[in-house]
Design an enzyme around this catalytic site. Structure first.
Site, PDB file in Angstrom:
ATOM      1  CG  PHE A  53     -15.081 -13.109  -0.189  1.00 54.97           C
ATOM      2  CD1 PHE A  53     -15.019 -13.581   1.116  1.00 54.97           C
ATOM      3  CD2 PHE A  53     -13.940 -12.571  -0.751  1.00 54.97           C
ATOM      4  CE1 PHE A  53     -13.840 -13.530   1.830  1.00 54.97           C
ATOM      5  CE2 PHE A  53     -12.754 -12.513  -0.044  1.00 54.97           C
ATOM      6  CZ  PHE A  53     -12.702 -13.003   1.256  1.00 54.97           C
ATOM      7  CE  LYS A  80      -3.010  -3.288   1.504  1.00 48.96           C
ATOM      8  NZ  LYS A  80      -2.882  -4.296   2.537  1.00 48.96           N
TER       9      LYS A  80
END
Ligand SMILES: *Cc1c(COP(=O)(O)O)cnc(C)c1O
Length: 468
Positions: free
Chosen positions: A451, A260
């Site tokens: 998911f 990140k």
């Protein structure tokens, strides 16, 4: 009248990646093939990819050049010393242990500090962070302010720790049962919400009084520093680099996902000031990551990360980064689209139940909205709602999370503001015909982490996701 001066991307484009733009029939075929799950769509079928900001940053020319400088020596690599120096200089910690990514650092920290029966307070959980704490016999305790759980509460520092909750926990279980307090800056699962400098200072003072270390999840710490500059009195003119250094001074160490805010595609580190913890971490890292002079990274990756650490604290870079996310969010807010407020540092979150009020949560509104967005424009987003929450282990029922969200996560330095316009247009046009969007039925459900691989079909009688 004042002219609001606009800001352009603080970089120019030297190399481009061409995008494959599918037409509507091709997108519909891809969606059916992928079971209406954006995780199962291939990236060459995606126009604008907002699945995640993790490992998706664009590197600079200097980072690409740094790859060539990579020293792949097994021990004592020059690239390692450059990385260690960058972390010491920019973050201010004394010791650094490189890891293959953030969770590698979480594993080391949790193993070194947590004993069965311990409590680990944190400002909202993060998936891998909590999993490592639990694996080592710890219990996560949420000490974030209540407002963080309310998607509409407009607070400048919605990631703050509730000091009363922390103090109560210390009274209840005793300081010796708390190996450290984990503070995330910013808070990912609250929507990228920042923590104020005052709050960090107060948490550190309280913990010092009880001799409890404070460890940051520093994954998006530069974004947090920018919000302090923007919103906290006294920091308006302070360079982000200096704000960051002060933030980190209110902790004893951190885990970092380099994917990140270090502007690289892979890498991470564990940092600390304590000599004894460092000695033990140097021994443990050999088992899980590699020698303490590479920790699962190639020399070239350490070079690129060292360079990224310096580039990330440039005031112009981080100002554009935060404002680009907000530029997208504000367009949606102005059009009345329900989103999590205020807009956080790395993503815009659509509130799927308010967007699609005609759907029951069991009809997977966030999943349906993410699929509809892909069908409309080829923009890929991610469901964060009932599908991601899985089932209750005891009853087998679907968990019903309070938040049913679609996350539009913005990669760093990858897209221009024009791409944000395309995304905004698509979301707004879907909002205008929201009553035409059908719910979904889950037709295949994997036993764990559903998911990623679950498959769906539209509930509408004609089998179409969006009615004409
Ligand atoms: C991504 C992330 C991590 C884990 O980092 P990885 O590099 O993906 O292992 C930890 N905490 C937060 C808040 C994150 O966003």
């Amino acid at each position: 009248m004042f002219l609001q001066r606009r800001m352009a991307e603080p970089y120019k484009i030297k190399s481009v990646e061409l995008i494959n733009v599918l037409n509507e029939q091709e997108r519909e075929a891809a969606l059916i093939e992928g079971g209406y799950n954006t995780f199962l769509i291939r990236s060459d079928q995606v126009y604008i990819d907002l699945l995640t900001d993790s490992g998706t940053s664009a590197m600079s020319d200097l980072q690409w050049a740094a790859l060539q400088r990579g020293d792949e020596a097994y021990a004592g690599s020059k690239s390692w010393y450059r990385l260690e120096h960058a972390v010491q200089e920019i973050y201010g910690y004394r010791h650094v242990i490189p890891t293959h990514q953030g969770r590698g650092a979480e594993n080391l920290l949790s193993q070194l500090k947590i004993h069965p029966g311990d409590y680990v307070p944190g400002n909202m959980y993060f998936t891998t962070t909590r999993a490592h704490q639990e694996l080592n016999g710890g219990t996560f305790v949420d000490i974030i302010i209540d407002e963080a759980h309310d998607p509409q509460a407009e607070l400048p520092f919605k990631g703050n720790v509730d000091l009363v909750k922390l103090e109560n926990l210390i009274q209840k279980v005793g300081a010796d049962k708390i190996p450290y307090v984990s503070v995330a800056v910013t808070v990912n699962l609250a929507g990228g919400q920042p923590v104020s400098m005052q709050n960090l200072r107060d948490v550190y003072a309280l913990c010092q009084k009880h001799s409890i270390p404070v460890m940051f999840d520093a994954t998006r710490c530069v974004e947090n520093a920018y919000f302090i500059k923007e919103r906290e009195v006294g920091y308006e003119r302070v360079p982000v680099k200096d704000i960051l250094k002060e933030m980190m001074s209110y902790s004893d160490g951190c885990t970092m996902s380099g994917k990140k805010d270090c502007l690289v595609n892979i890498g991470g580190f564990l940092a600390m000031n304590d000599d004894d913890l460092y000695t033990r971490a140097r021994e443990l890292v050999v088992l899980y990551e590699g020698m303490p002079s590479y920790g699962g990274m190639a020399g070239r990756d350490m070079e690129a990360m060292a360079q990224g650490i310096y580039e990330a604290v440039d005031d112009l870079y981080i100002a554009h980064r935060i404002n680009q996310v907000r530029y997208l969010g504000d367009q949606l807010i102005n059009a009345g689209v329900p989103v999590v407020r205020p807009i956080g540092g790395h993503a815009v979150f659509l509130e799927a139940r308010a967007f699609l009020p005609h759907l029951d949560q069991e009809q997977f509104p966030a999943q349906a909205l993410a699929a509809a967005l892909y069908l409309d424009s080829g923009v890929r987003s991610m469901e964060r709602g009932i599908v991601s929450s899985g089932r209750n282990k005891v009853t087998g029922e679907n968990n019903h999370p309070k938040l049913e969200l679609v996350r539009l996560t913005i990669p760093r330095r990858v897209y221009t503001d024009n791409h944000m316009d395309v995304v905004a247009d698509s979301v707004i046009s879907l909002y205008e015909k929201r009553d035409k969007i059908s719910g979904l039925e889950m037709v295949y459900e994997p036993p764990t982490l559903r998911f990623f691989n679950a498959r769906f079909e539209p509930l509408a009688a004609n089998g179409r996701l969006i009615q004409d």
